[in-house]
Design a protein around this motif. Structure first.
Motif, PDB file in Angstrom:
ATOM      1  N   HIS A  33      -9.021  -7.283   1.252  1.00 36.62           N
ATOM      2  CA  HIS A  33      -8.265  -6.036   1.083  1.00 36.62           C
ATOM      3  C   HIS A  33      -6.992  -6.362   0.301  1.00 36.62           C
ATOM      4  CE1 HIS A  33      -5.520  -2.739   2.278  1.00 36.62           C
ATOM      5  NE2 HIS A  33      -6.631  -2.022   2.435  1.00 36.62           N
ATOM      6  N   ALA A  34      -6.501  -5.398  -0.446  1.00 35.24           N
ATOM      7  CA  ALA A  34      -5.286  -5.611  -1.244  1.00 35.24           C
ATOM      8  C   ALA A  34      -4.098  -6.032  -0.371  1.00 35.24           C
ATOM      9  CB  ALA A  34      -4.938  -4.352  -2.029  1.00 35.24           C
ATOM     10  N   GLY A  35      -3.997  -5.489   0.828  1.00 36.72           N
ATOM     11  CA  GLY A  35      -2.916  -5.872   1.732  1.00 36.72           C
ATOM     12  C   GLY A  35      -3.017  -7.331   2.151  1.00 36.72           C
ATOM     13  N   LEU A  40      -1.502 -13.176   1.609  1.00 30.91           N
ATOM     14  CA  LEU A  40      -1.890 -14.516   1.154  1.00 30.91           C
ATOM     15  C   LEU A  40      -0.975 -14.998   0.036  1.00 30.91           C
ATOM     16  CD1 LEU A  40      -5.769 -14.065   1.158  1.00 30.91           C
ATOM     17  CD2 LEU A  40      -4.354 -15.188   2.897  1.00 30.91           C
ATOM     18  N   ASP A  41      -0.640 -14.104  -0.894  1.00 30.43           N
ATOM     19  CA  ASP A  41       0.285 -14.483  -1.962  1.00 30.43           C
ATOM     20  C   ASP A  41       1.647 -14.850  -1.387  1.00 30.43           C
ATOM     21  OD1 ASP A  41      -1.691 -14.047  -3.861  1.00 30.43           O
ATOM     22  OD2 ASP A  41      -0.934 -12.067  -4.457  1.00 30.43           O
ATOM     23  N   GLY A  42       2.095 -14.110  -0.394  1.00 32.08           N
ATOM     24  CA  GLY A  42       3.364 -14.414   0.255  1.00 32.08           C
ATOM     25  C   GLY A  42       3.341 -15.756   0.957  1.00 32.08           C
ATOM     26  N   LEU A  43       2.259 -16.048   1.668  1.00 30.48           N
ATOM     27  CA  LEU A  43       2.143 -17.345   2.350  1.00 30.48           C
ATOM     28  C   LEU A  43       2.107 -18.487   1.339  1.00 30.48           C
ATOM     29  CD1 LEU A  43      -0.389 -16.406   5.156  1.00 30.48           C
ATOM     30  CD2 LEU A  43       2.067 -16.879   5.416  1.00 30.48           C
ATOM     31  N   ARG A  44       1.387 -18.281   0.255  1.00 26.98           N
ATOM     32  CA  ARG A  44       1.323 -19.316  -0.790  1.00 26.98           C
ATOM     33  C   ARG A  44       2.706 -19.546  -1.403  1.00 26.98           C
ATOM     34  NH1 ARG A  44      -2.737 -21.670  -3.152  1.00 26.98           N
ATOM     35  NH2 ARG A  44      -2.451 -22.611  -5.187  1.00 26.98           N
ATOM     36  N   LEU A  45       3.436 -18.461  -1.660  1.00 30.00           N
ATOM     37  CA  LEU A  45       4.788 -18.585  -2.193  1.00 30.00           C
ATOM     38  C   LEU A  45       5.682 -19.348  -1.221  1.00 30.00           C
ATOM     39  CD1 LEU A  45       7.032 -17.954  -4.225  1.00 30.00           C
ATOM     40  CD2 LEU A  45       7.317 -15.742  -3.073  1.00 30.00           C
ATOM     41  N   ILE A  46       5.619 -18.999   0.050  1.00 26.35           N
ATOM     42  CA  ILE A  46       6.416 -19.694   1.058  1.00 26.35           C
ATOM     43  C   ILE A  46       6.059 -21.174   1.089  1.00 26.35           C
ATOM     44  CG2 ILE A  46       6.768 -19.944   3.558  1.00 26.35           C
ATOM     45  CD1 ILE A  46       6.498 -16.826   3.676  1.00 26.35           C
TER      46      ILE A  46
END
Length: 132
Positions: A33-35, A40-46
């Motif tokens: 899902h887009a959410g 996942l993008d946020g976790l990868r960035l962190i």
């Protein structure tokens, strides 16, 4: 000056997560899902970003270190919301007994996931940063 102010070099680079358990999970969870993609993008960035000691402590607490206010708790309440026909109209097409079973499991999930015991080690990691 030590810490996050060092010039980025090979010796102090933030390692890539791709060939780790985290990287595998991030890859496996794609496409749902887009959410979820945003999470996942946020976790990868962190995981790839450079952090100060203070920011590291804050991130650990925000991710999983406080059963009253962290992402695990937010996820738990989202699961509960998705599992209730009152807040998820898609479930209203299920037979009533099945709706109630789904809702019961959602309620149990929020109970289990918000148990302070499950947040204790992340909280301890925050305390250890302060030398406690």
């Amino acid at each position: 000056m030590a810490g996050p102010h060092l010039a980025p070099t090979t010796g102090n680079a933030v390692p890539n997560v791709d060939d780790t358990d985290l990287g595998g999970l991030l890859a496996d969870l794609r496409g749902v899902h887009a959410g979820i993609e945003l999470i996942l993008d946020g976790l990868r960035l962190i995981a790839h970003d450079r952090h100060s000691i203070d920011r590291t402590q804050t991130l650990i607490a925000t991710l999983a270190g406080n059963a009253d206010c962290d992402l695990i708790t937010a996820i738990a309440h989202t699961v509960q919301r998705l599992a209730s026909a009152d807040t998820n109209p898609a479930l209203r097409t299920l037979p009533l007994d099945q709706q109630k079973q789904v809702q019961r499991h959602g309620e149990q999930a929020v109970f289990d996931l918000t148990d302070p015991y499950h947040h204790q080690q992340a909280s301890e990691a925050c305390a250890a940063i302060d030398g406690i």
